[in-house]
Structure formats: C-alpha cells, structure tokens
Design an enzyme around this catalytic site. Structure first.
Site, PDB file in Angstrom:
ATOM      1  N   ASN A  10       0.747  -1.207   0.106  1.00 54.41           N
ATOM      2  CA  ASN A  10       0.044   0.205  -0.038  1.00 54.41           C
ATOM      3  C   ASN A  10       1.011   1.300  -0.052  1.00 54.41           C
ATOM      4  O   ASN A  10       1.607   1.518   1.025  1.00 54.41           O
ATOM      5  CB  ASN A  10      -0.887   0.110   1.459  1.00 54.41           C
ATOM      6  N   ASP A  71      -0.057  -3.907  11.296  1.00 55.76           N
ATOM      7  CA  ASP A  71      -1.333  -4.450  11.609  1.00 55.76           C
ATOM      8  C   ASP A  71      -2.504  -3.810  12.398  1.00 55.76           C
ATOM      9  O   ASP A  71      -1.992  -3.122  13.231  1.00 55.76           O
ATOM     10  CB  ASP A  71      -1.283  -5.914  12.321  1.00 55.76           C
ATOM     11  N   ARG A 196      -2.987   5.223  13.314  1.00 59.01           N
ATOM     12  CA  ARG A 196      -1.668   4.893  12.731  1.00 59.01           C
ATOM     13  C   ARG A 196      -0.749   6.100  12.948  1.00 59.01           C
ATOM     14  O   ARG A 196       0.552   5.886  13.087  1.00 59.01           O
ATOM     15  CB  ARG A 196      -1.926   4.716  10.953  1.00 59.01           C
TER      16      ARG A 196
END
Length: 213
Positions: A10, A71, A196
């Site tokens: 990504n 994750d 994140r």
C-alpha cells in the site's frame, strides 16, 4: 540513506511511514522492489502485535533487510472486542469469530464488513457502542532487534454510514471530541489523529533512542 523494506504494498501507508522514518535517514521501499512481491503471509496471530511481527519477520527473512509492517483493525466493546484482528475479513466468518481455518482467509468487502457489524450492534445504545481503532507498527532487524509501536484512537459507532471519505469502517466511526465520522472528516485531519498517526508518533520516539545500523 538506509533502505527499509515495507511488508505492505500500500503506497499510502508507505508514504505515511516514511514521513517519520525519513527523518532518521531511512528510505522505505515496497516489498516488490525487494523481490518478495508474490509471497503470501498467513496472519495467524491472535493480536495486532503478533500479526505485525509475523509480517515484518517473514519479509525480513526473505529480503535480508530491515523490514517494517503494520497490523490494524477495529475493536468494539459491546461485542467482545470483535472484529479485532479479523477486521479485514470479518464478513467471511459465519459467527462473530472464525470457526475454523477454512473460512475467512481472504479479505471481505468494506460494505459486507460494515453490514455485518451494524447488524451485530444495532441493539446497543450509542453510549454502549464504544470502539477504538488500533494500529501496531513493527520494525524487525536482521540482527534480531525489534521495535514495536502501538497507537489507538477512541470513539463510538453509528448505526448508519456517513461520509464518502476514508475506507473500511471509517464511515461509522466517530472519534472522541468530534461530531463527524472518519468518513466525513478531511483526510488531513483524520490522518493527524488516527490510530496509525499515533503509532507513528510512538515509533518516532523509539527511533530517537536507538542507533540504526
């Protein structure tokens, strides 16, 4: 400039991570540039920490270089913490949690995952629908060292989707202190307060205290 292999393909995630690691002389490359693009890594862990490590470790073994992986997922309190580590493939399971190893191996669509989650939480009040997004970023070194950073963002779930932005469960998640979902917030704002983003802030602090060799 030190080269770091990203376990993810990504590009958006890689850009977010490199905004932090670049300050420490670390250039992130996607795993296909390291010659390990076709490998599939089963996420067999029962926690975000375990799955993040598994992905980073396996790519590190194949590439021989420092590797970074993340994750992430959604944890919903009123349904026992589901979907958790199964967030990306939640709709593939017949129940809330996976029943056997033959189901849920592939990601489900965002629409299917959201539909299943909304059905499960529809009987709970807004106050009971507390949830948090979690991200764990792990860096594994060939010499055996590891760095792990966890970030979270707390909020509540709606019973309908709102907003066209973001992805995954973003349209039903309202972070604490806001009256709009992640799907409605401007991307720049969302990315500055997200799980994140918080994991990357923690990673930055940890990188400041080690020597990258």
């Amino acid at each position: 400039m030190k080269t770091i292999v990203a376990a993810t393909k990504n590009k958006h995630k890689i850009m977010e991570i490199e905004a932090i690691t670049g300050r420490f002389g670390m250039n992130i490359i996607p795993r296909d540039e390291a010659g390990v693009s076709d490998v599939e890594i089963p996420e067999t862990g029962t926690s975000f920490e375990e799955n993040s490590y598994i992905k980073a470790y396996e790519i590190m073994k194949l590439s021989g270089q420092i590797t970074i992986a993340d994750d992430s997922g959604l944890v919903v309190d009123c349904i026992g913490g589901a979907p958790g580590v199964y967030s990306a493939r939640f709709a593939a399971f017949p129940g809330i949690w996976p029943g056997d190893d033959d189901k849920g191996t592939a990601d489900s669509s965002d629409r299917d995952n959201n539909s299943k989650l909304l059905e499960l939480i529809k009987g709970f009040s807004f106050e009971e629908r507390t949830a948090r997004f979690v991200s764990v970023i792990t860096m594994v070194f060939p010499d055996g060292r590891t760095i792990a950073a966890r970030g979270e963002v707390e909020g509540h779930l709606l019973l309908e989707e709102r907003g066209e932005g973001g992805f995954g469960y973003d349209p039903i998640f309202i972070p604490l202190g806001y009256d709009r979902t992640f799907g409605e917030l401007p991307a720049e704002l969302k990315n500055s307060i997200s799980h994140r983003a918080n994991a990357l802030k923690m990673l930055k602090e940890k990188l400041e205290n080690i020597a990258i060799g």
